[in-house]
Design a protein around this motif. Structure first.
Motif, PDB file in Angstrom:
ATOM      1  N   ASP A  21       0.834  -1.218   0.000  1.00  0.00           N
ATOM      2  CA  ASP A  21       0.000   0.000   0.000  1.00  0.00           C
ATOM      3  C   ASP A  21       0.862   1.259   0.000  1.00  0.00           C
ATOM      4  OD1 ASP A  21      -2.336  -1.428  -0.074  1.00  0.00           O
ATOM      5  OD2 ASP A  21      -2.769  -1.248   2.070  1.00  0.00           O
ATOM      6  N   ALA A  22       1.869   1.266   0.873  1.00  0.00           N
ATOM      7  CA  ALA A  22       2.744   2.445   0.956  1.00  0.00           C
ATOM      8  C   ALA A  22       3.525   2.638  -0.342  1.00  0.00           C
ATOM      9  CB  ALA A  22       3.701   2.316   2.141  1.00  0.00           C
ATOM     10  N   ALA A  23       3.998   1.551  -0.936  1.00  0.00           N
ATOM     11  CA  ALA A  23       4.749   1.644  -2.193  1.00  0.00           C
ATOM     12  C   ALA A  23       3.844   2.123  -3.324  1.00  0.00           C
ATOM     13  CB  ALA A  23       5.367   0.292  -2.537  1.00  0.00           C
ATOM     14  N   ASN A  24       2.618   1.628  -3.379  1.00  0.00           N
ATOM     15  CA  ASN A  24       1.677   2.075  -4.410  1.00  0.00           C
ATOM     16  C   ASN A  24       1.400   3.574  -4.295  1.00  0.00           C
ATOM     17  OD1 ASN A  24       1.161  -0.204  -6.016  1.00  0.00           O
ATOM     18  ND2 ASN A  24      -0.389  -0.994  -4.610  1.00  0.00           N
ATOM     19  N   ARG A  25       1.234   4.039  -3.064  1.00  0.00           N
ATOM     20  CA  ARG A  25       0.993   5.483  -2.858  1.00  0.00           C
ATOM     21  C   ARG A  25       2.201   6.299  -3.317  1.00  0.00           C
ATOM     22  NH1 ARG A  25      -1.133   3.759   2.009  1.00  0.00           N
ATOM     23  NH2 ARG A  25       0.739   4.423   3.137  1.00  0.00           N
ATOM     24  N   ASN A  28       2.731   5.939  -7.116  1.00  0.00           N
ATOM     25  CA  ASN A  28       1.510   6.161  -7.901  1.00  0.00           C
ATOM     26  C   ASN A  28       1.219   4.957  -8.805  1.00  0.00           C
ATOM     27  OD1 ASN A  28      -0.761   7.590  -8.671  1.00  0.00           O
ATOM     28  ND2 ASN A  28       0.262   8.599 -10.379  1.00  0.00           N
ATOM     29  N   SER A  29       1.252   3.781  -8.180  1.00  0.00           N
ATOM     30  CA  SER A  29       1.002   2.542  -8.916  1.00  0.00           C
ATOM     31  C   SER A  29      -0.186   1.825  -8.277  1.00  0.00           C
ATOM     32  CB  SER A  29       2.253   1.653  -8.903  1.00  0.00           C
ATOM     33  OG  SER A  29       2.684   1.408  -7.572  1.00  0.00           O
ATOM     34  N   SER A  30      -0.562   0.698  -8.841  1.00  0.00           N
ATOM     35  CA  SER A  30      -1.718  -0.037  -8.317  1.00  0.00           C
ATOM     36  C   SER A  30      -1.464  -1.543  -8.364  1.00  0.00           C
ATOM     37  CB  SER A  30      -2.977   0.314  -9.109  1.00  0.00           C
ATOM     38  OG  SER A  30      -2.770   0.066 -10.495  1.00  0.00           O
ATOM     39  N   ILE A  31      -0.255  -1.938  -7.964  1.00  0.00           N
ATOM     40  CA  ILE A  31       0.124  -3.356  -7.965  1.00  0.00           C
ATOM     41  C   ILE A  31      -0.703  -4.099  -6.904  1.00  0.00           C
ATOM     42  CG2 ILE A  31       2.032  -4.983  -7.638  1.00  0.00           C
ATOM     43  CD1 ILE A  31       2.449  -3.209 -10.060  1.00  0.00           C
ATOM     44  N   GLN A  32      -1.195  -5.275  -7.279  1.00  0.00           N
ATOM     45  CA  GLN A  32      -1.950  -6.138  -6.358  1.00  0.00           C
ATOM     46  C   GLN A  32      -1.058  -7.311  -5.926  1.00  0.00           C
ATOM     47  OE1 GLN A  32      -5.182  -5.283  -5.353  1.00  0.00           O
ATOM     48  NE2 GLN A  32      -4.492  -3.433  -6.432  1.00  0.00           N
ATOM     49  N   PRO A  33      -1.364  -7.915  -4.758  1.00  0.00           N
ATOM     50  CA  PRO A  33      -0.509  -9.007  -4.279  1.00  0.00           C
ATOM     51  C   PRO A  33      -0.249 -10.106  -5.305  1.00  0.00           C
ATOM     52  CG  PRO A  33      -1.994  -8.342  -2.538  1.00  0.00           C
ATOM     53  CD  PRO A  33      -2.395  -7.552  -3.759  1.00  0.00           C
ATOM     54  N   TYR A  34      -1.260 -10.499  -6.065  1.00  0.00           N
ATOM     55  CA  TYR A  34      -1.065 -11.596  -7.026  1.00  0.00           C
ATOM     56  C   TYR A  34      -0.075 -11.232  -8.137  1.00  0.00           C
ATOM     57  CZ  TYR A  34      -4.065  -9.259 -10.495  1.00  0.00           C
ATOM     58  OH  TYR A  34      -4.577  -8.376 -11.400  1.00  0.00           O
ATOM     59  N   GLN A  35       0.191  -9.922  -8.311  1.00  0.00           N
ATOM     60  CA  GLN A  35       1.133  -9.476  -9.336  1.00  0.00           C
ATOM     61  C   GLN A  35       2.586  -9.475  -8.840  1.00  0.00           C
ATOM     62  OE1 GLN A  35      -1.325  -5.790  -9.905  1.00  0.00           O
ATOM     63  NE2 GLN A  35      -0.941  -6.194 -12.088  1.00  0.00           N
ATOM     64  N   GLN A  61      10.637   2.857   8.808  1.00  0.00           N
ATOM     65  CA  GLN A  61      10.039   2.752  10.147  1.00  0.00           C
ATOM     66  C   GLN A  61       8.528   2.521  10.065  1.00  0.00           C
ATOM     67  OE1 GLN A  61      12.117   6.379  11.564  1.00  0.00           O
ATOM     68  NE2 GLN A  61      12.544   5.174  13.392  1.00  0.00           N
ATOM     69  N   GLU A  62       7.889   3.257   9.172  1.00  0.00           N
ATOM     70  CA  GLU A  62       6.448   3.085   8.957  1.00  0.00           C
ATOM     71  C   GLU A  62       6.160   1.681   8.416  1.00  0.00           C
ATOM     72  OE1 GLU A  62       3.262   4.385   5.522  1.00  0.00           O
ATOM     73  OE2 GLU A  62       5.037   5.619   5.799  1.00  0.00           O
TER      74      GLU A  62
END
Length: 196
Positions: A21-25, A28-35, A61-62
Motif C-alpha cells: 500500500d505504501a509503495a503504491n501510494r 503512484n502505482s496499483s500493484i496487487q498481491p497476485y502481481q 520505520q512506517e
C-alpha cells in the motif's frame, strides 16, 4: 527432543505484502498481491533499485512498524518456544533493531535471539546456530540453505512459487509450519539412538 529453529521475519512472520500500500501510494502505482511475482520489489514496481531504496530510506520505520503479522504466527511461535530453541534470523539492517523488537513485543511474539544480518545470505548464521529447520519466504535463500544441508520450510507467497529442490517443503500458513516441525521432530526421535 528440542530442535534449533531459525525463523525469518519479513514475509514469514509478517504478512508478505505489507509494504504494498505504501509503495503504491509513493510510486503512484496499483500493484496487487497476485502481481508480486518476484522478491525484488523494485522489479515488481518497475522502478530503479535506487528509487526503491530512496522510498525505503524514507519509510522503513512506517513499513516495519505497521506490518501485519501472519495469522497464527503468535500462537505457533509460542508453542514452538515452549519446546525448541528459536532464533529470529532476518536480512533487515541492524539499524532497524529497535523498531523490530517493538513490533515483535506489540504483536505478542516470544522474545528470542534476534540476528539482523543486513544481508540475504543466511547459511553461515544457520551453521553457527546449528539450525535444524529454517522457516523462510525468499526462494533464493531457501535454495542456498537446502543446498548447504538445512531443512527449509518455505512460506508460500506469489513470489516464491518455483520448483522445489530436496530439503525444501512448501507451507501455506503457521499451522502447516507447526505440523511439519512436529513431523520432522518425530522422524529425528526415531532415528536417534535409543539410550537405555
Amino acid at each position: 527432543m528440542s530442535l534449533n529453529l531459525c525463523i525469518d521475519i519479513d514475509g514469514t512472520i509478517t504478512e508478505a505484502y505489507y509494504w504494498l500500500d505504501a509503495a503504491n501510494r509513493y510510486f503512484n502505482s496499483s500493484i496487487q498481491p497476485y502481481q508480486v511475482k518476484e522478491y525484488d520489489i523494485h522489479h515488481v514496481l518497475d522502478v530503479s533499485r535506487e528509487d526503491y531504496q530512496e522510498f525505503y530510506r524514507l519509510h522503513w520505520q512506517e513499513l516495519h512498524g505497521n506490518a501485519k503479522p501472519r495469522k497464527y504466527a503468535e500462537l505457533v511461535l509460542w508453542k514452538l518456544f515452549m519446546q525448541h530453541n528459536i532464533s529470529y534470523v532476518t536480512a533487515r539492517e541492524p539499524v532497524t533493531r529497535d523498531t523490530t523488537v517493538q513490533w515483535l513485543r506489540r504483536h505478542g511474539m516470544p522474545e528470542m535471539d534476534l540476528h539482523m544480518l543486513g544481508s540475504h545470505y543466511k547459511v553461515d548464521k544457520a551453521k553457527e546456530l546449528d539450525c535444524d529447520i529454517f522457516v523462510e519466504d525468499r526462494y533464493e535463500n531457501a535454495v542456498e540453505l537446502a543446498l548447504s544441508g538445512f531443512q527449509v520450510l518455505l512460506m508460500d507467497c506469489s513470489y516464491n512459487r518455483k520448483p522445489l529442490i530436496p530439503g525444501i517443503t512448501r507451507v501455506t500458513n503457521w499451522l502447516d509450519v507447526h505440523e511439519e516441525i512436529e513431523t520432522i521432530k518425530l522422524k529425528k526421535q526415531k532415528l536417534a539412538p535409543q539410550i537405555a
